[in-house]
Design a protein around this motif. Structure first.
Motif, PDB file in Angstrom:
ATOM      1  N   PRO A   1       6.400   5.731   6.556  1.00 48.51           N
ATOM      2  CA  PRO A   1       7.211   5.327   5.396  1.00 48.51           C
ATOM      3  C   PRO A   1       6.394   5.424   4.110  1.00 48.51           C
ATOM      4  O   PRO A   1       5.171   5.515   4.152  1.00 48.51           O
ATOM      5  CB  PRO A   1       7.550   3.874   5.704  1.00 48.51           C
ATOM      6  N   ILE A   2       7.095   5.385   2.993  1.00 51.97           N
ATOM      7  CA  ILE A   2       6.416   5.538   1.696  1.00 51.97           C
ATOM      8  C   ILE A   2       5.485   4.361   1.380  1.00 51.97           C
ATOM      9  O   ILE A   2       4.448   4.543   0.751  1.00 51.97           O
ATOM     10  CB  ILE A   2       7.459   5.739   0.566  1.00 51.97           C
ATOM     11  N   ALA A   3       5.813   3.154   1.840  1.00 54.18           N
ATOM     12  CA  ALA A   3       4.991   1.976   1.484  1.00 54.18           C
ATOM     13  C   ALA A   3       4.942   0.994   2.650  1.00 54.18           C
ATOM     14  O   ALA A   3       5.896   0.882   3.420  1.00 54.18           O
ATOM     15  CB  ALA A   3       5.564   1.292   0.245  1.00 54.18           C
ATOM     16  N   GLU A   4       3.808   0.282   2.761  1.00 57.73           N
ATOM     17  CA  GLU A   4       3.619  -0.685   3.859  1.00 57.73           C
ATOM     18  C   GLU A   4       2.766  -1.865   3.394  1.00 57.73           C
ATOM     19  O   GLU A   4       2.066  -1.778   2.393  1.00 57.73           O
ATOM     20  CB  GLU A   4       2.883  -0.011   5.033  1.00 57.73           C
ATOM     21  N   HIS A   5       2.779  -2.912   4.193  1.00 61.32           N
ATOM     22  CA  HIS A   5       1.846  -4.044   4.047  1.00 61.32           C
ATOM     23  C   HIS A   5       1.898  -4.723   2.690  1.00 61.32           C
ATOM     24  O   HIS A   5       0.877  -4.849   2.015  1.00 61.32           O
ATOM     25  CB  HIS A   5       0.404  -3.591   4.324  1.00 61.32           C
ATOM     26  N   GLY A   6       3.071  -5.144   2.279  1.00 66.70           N
ATOM     27  CA  GLY A   6       3.185  -5.853   1.003  1.00 66.70           C
ATOM     28  C   GLY A   6       3.475  -7.325   1.219  1.00 66.70           C
ATOM     29  O   GLY A   6       3.364  -7.842   2.338  1.00 66.70           O
TER      30      GLY A   6
ATOM     31  N   HIS B   1       0.866  -1.169   0.000  1.00 65.83           N
ATOM     32  CA  HIS B   1       0.000   0.000   0.000  1.00 65.83           C
ATOM     33  C   HIS B   1       0.909   1.227   0.000  1.00 65.83           C
ATOM     34  O   HIS B   1       1.856   1.292   0.780  1.00 65.83           O
ATOM     35  CB  HIS B   1      -0.868  -0.030   1.260  1.00 65.83           C
ATOM     36  N   ILE B   2       0.649   2.184  -0.898  1.00 64.43           N
ATOM     37  CA  ILE B   2       1.476   3.394  -0.948  1.00 64.43           C
ATOM     38  C   ILE B   2       0.834   4.456  -0.057  1.00 64.43           C
ATOM     39  O   ILE B   2      -0.353   4.756  -0.195  1.00 64.43           O
ATOM     40  CB  ILE B   2       1.591   3.920  -2.400  1.00 64.43           C
ATOM     41  N   ASN B   3       1.621   5.004   0.849  1.00 61.92           N
ATOM     42  CA  ASN B   3       1.091   6.054   1.723  1.00 61.92           C
ATOM     43  C   ASN B   3       1.078   7.385   0.982  1.00 61.92           C
ATOM     44  O   ASN B   3       2.106   7.836   0.496  1.00 61.92           O
ATOM     45  CB  ASN B   3       1.939   6.163   2.998  1.00 61.92           C
ATOM     46  N   LYS B   4      -0.093   7.994   0.937  1.00 65.29           N
ATOM     47  CA  LYS B   4      -0.202   9.247   0.176  1.00 65.29           C
ATOM     48  C   LYS B   4       0.427  10.415   0.928  1.00 65.29           C
ATOM     49  O   LYS B   4       0.709  11.450   0.356  1.00 65.29           O
ATOM     50  CB  LYS B   4      -1.662   9.514  -0.171  1.00 65.29           C
ATOM     51  N   PHE B   5       0.609  10.225   2.229  1.00 63.44           N
ATOM     52  CA  PHE B   5       1.285  11.241   3.034  1.00 63.44           C
ATOM     53  C   PHE B   5       2.447  10.555   3.747  1.00 63.44           C
ATOM     54  O   PHE B   5       2.264   9.637   4.533  1.00 63.44           O
ATOM     55  CB  PHE B   5       0.313  11.850   4.051  1.00 63.44           C
ATOM     56  N   SER B   6       3.632  11.003   3.449  1.00 65.27           N
ATOM     57  CA  SER B   6       4.807  10.340   4.000  1.00 65.27           C
ATOM     58  C   SER B   6       5.833  11.418   4.311  1.00 65.27           C
ATOM     59  O   SER B   6       5.778  12.516   3.754  1.00 65.27           O
ATOM     60  CB  SER B   6       5.250   9.326   2.936  1.00 65.27           C
TER      61      SER B   6
END
Ligand code: ADP
Ligand code: MG
Ligand code: ZN
Length: 480
Positions: free
Chosen positions: A98-103, A69-74
């Motif tokens: 962080p910029i991305a999580e939960h992959g 999931h890409i975080n739109k606010f980082s």
């Protein structure tokens, strides 16, 4: 007691941008010490960082390719610590946003598919490099510090502790590497340290859930080291626990020459780093449109390509997995198949066998192979048409490695064309029968196996050029 190992990896990958993450210095590897530096990456007072847009783009692509999931606010944070290779005394990294999580990525080990979850991916800057006068810091009189690498962009990919064997850890790291190569965000040259892993491992009693105390081995930059360090560390921890001892939470180094891990320092906790938001950088805001644009631009990834190869060429999962394990191999296979009409299985066997063996023996990459896809395709076509025997095929390949000539020219020059002429083979057979009365008598007395030896003699006398099936048939006829 029986224990289960629990393993989590933090993979650092340098991104292949031309310039550093917060300044315009070049990232190129191998330059003279301290020539790719400026006031920003040297952390001189009063300078201000500016984020390289490409870094954000590459991190988002990596996030999407690794199913995050890409975080739109980082945002960026400062991780404070002192070390000579870190001129600012803090590393600009990302902490709580962080910029991305939960992959996740799927790996295949022992014929089974396993899903390894990815906790997060964050962007950060690399530190400089200490160059010791001796082999290690301990036996050096002095060390130079090279700041060329300071500020080279990195992503850190943190896995959940979902792996349980050194083999799984290796398969996971290989998969991540191949995905980063496919999306072309990192060179992944492990020997240059482009891709390296911190490996965390603990033990727990089989059947229990609670995690044990872990140790961490930092900066392992080959698959072999990851596997070897884990195997050693699992055994070491087992011995400690068996003796009634306790595992100390610590960072250990892997000594590749000695083949063991050594205690380095006790592990610091997050609070020791006094994380704080980076006041010199604005947060990163990403829109849905941007995310969708990057998603649409992703190339076919290894899992999808593997499925396609299985359908298109009727390859087994194992064979297709081998071909897609690196983008270079997948491209090479595609080029061979495009050049000539060949049996895909034959091609796979040669890529897995002789070609890989030679590359490994000389420690070179596919791109550096003296036998390119087109020439290999021509050679395999000679094999499939029966122009040469499979035995000669091996000799021809070895010759092509040293000799850039076309395969057919080499075959002609060496007189390697397969003998399919019945008369010619029969002459050789007559000579073999005359020279080997004992095996001939054995065969005629009922020991049919001795024909194998006689066929071998025919092949030998023909210098590998006789068609083996034909030799076998003619020999049997003569002996009956
Ligand atoms: P640290 O604060 O020590 O860096 P993290 O919680 O950030 O620890 O985890 C770092 C890595 O270690 C992750 O990949 C995680 O999956 C793994 N990990 C965490 N706890 C354990 C454990 N008990 N055993 C094995 N691996 C672990
Ligand atoms: Mg950590
Ligand atoms: Zn700079």
């Amino acid at each position: 007691m029986s224990y289960e190992a629990v393993i989590g990896l933090e993979i650092h990958s340098e991104l292949k941008t031309k310039t550093k993450i917060f300044c315009g210095c070049a990232t190129a590897f191998g330059a003279e010490q301290n020539t790719h530096v400026c006031p920003v990456c040297l952390g001189l007072p009063g300078v201000l960082p500016v984020v390289n847009k490409r870094v954000v783009e590459f991190a988002i692509k990596a996030g999407l390719a690794l199913n995050c999931h890409i975080n739109k606010f980082s945002k960026f944070d400062r991780k404070n610590y002192y070390y000579p290779d870190l001129p600012k005394n803090f590393q600009t990294s990302q902490y709580d946003l962080p910029i991305a999580e939960h992959g996740y990525v799927d790996i295949e080990v022992g014929g089974e598919t396993k899903r390894i979850r990815i906790t997060r991916i964050h962007m950060e800057e690399d530190a400089g490099k200490l160059v010791h006068s001796g082999n290690t810091i301990k036996d050096s009189d002095s060390s130079d510090v090279d700041y060329n690498r300071t500020g080279v962009p990195l992503i850190e990919i943190v896995s959940e502790p979902d792996m349980h064997t050194p083999e799984e850890a290796r398969a996971y790291m290989e998969k991540v590497k191949s995905i980063l190569e496919y999306i072309d965000v990192s060179n992944c040259r492990m020997e240059e340290g482009n891709l390296r892993a911190d490996v965390n491992v603990s033990l727990r009693q089989k059947g229990t859930e609670k995690l044990g105390t872990k140790t961490e081995m930092k900066n392992l930059n080959s698959f072999k080291m990851v596997e070897a360090a884990l195997a050693y560390e699992i055994e070491r921890q087992e011995d400690v626990l068996e003796d009634g001892g306790k595992i100390v939470q610590e960072t250990r180094t892997w000594d590749d020459a000695k083949g063991k891990t050594l205690s380095m320092r006790s592990k610091e906790e997050a609070q020791d780093y006094r994380y704080m938001p980076e006041p010199d950088l604005v947060p990163i805001i990403i829109t849905d449109e941007e995310i969708e644009k990057y998603r649409a631009g992703l190339p076919e990834l290894p899992d999808a390509l593997q499925k396609r190869l299985m359908e298109e060429w009727q390859l087994s999962a194992y064979d297709a997995g081998f071909i897609t394990s690196s983008r270079a191999m997948a491209d090479y296979f595609a080029a061979v198949m495009a050049a000539e009409k060949l049996s895909p299985k034959l091609v796979v066997n040669w890529l897995m066998g002789d070609l890989s063996k030679q590359l490994n023996a000389e420690n070179i990459t596919l791109a550096e192979s003296p036998v390119d896809a087109k020439r290999l395709a021509k050679m395999l076509a000679l094999l499939e048409k029966g122009t040469i025997s499979s035995k000669i095929g091996k000799q021809l390949f070895a010759e092509m490695w040293k000799n850039p000539a076309e395969p057919m020219d080499i075959v002609k020059e060496k007189g390697w064309i397969q003998i399919t002429d019945t008369k010619e083979i029969e002459q050789i057979i007559d000579a073999v029968i005359a020279a080997n009365p004992k095996p001939v008598a054995d065969y005629q007395a009922g020991n049919k196996k001795s024909i194998g030896f006689l066929v071998g003699q025919v092949m030998k006398m023909s210098k590998g050029k006789a068609n083996p099936a034909l030799a076998n048939k003619l020999l049997a006829q003569k002996l009956e």
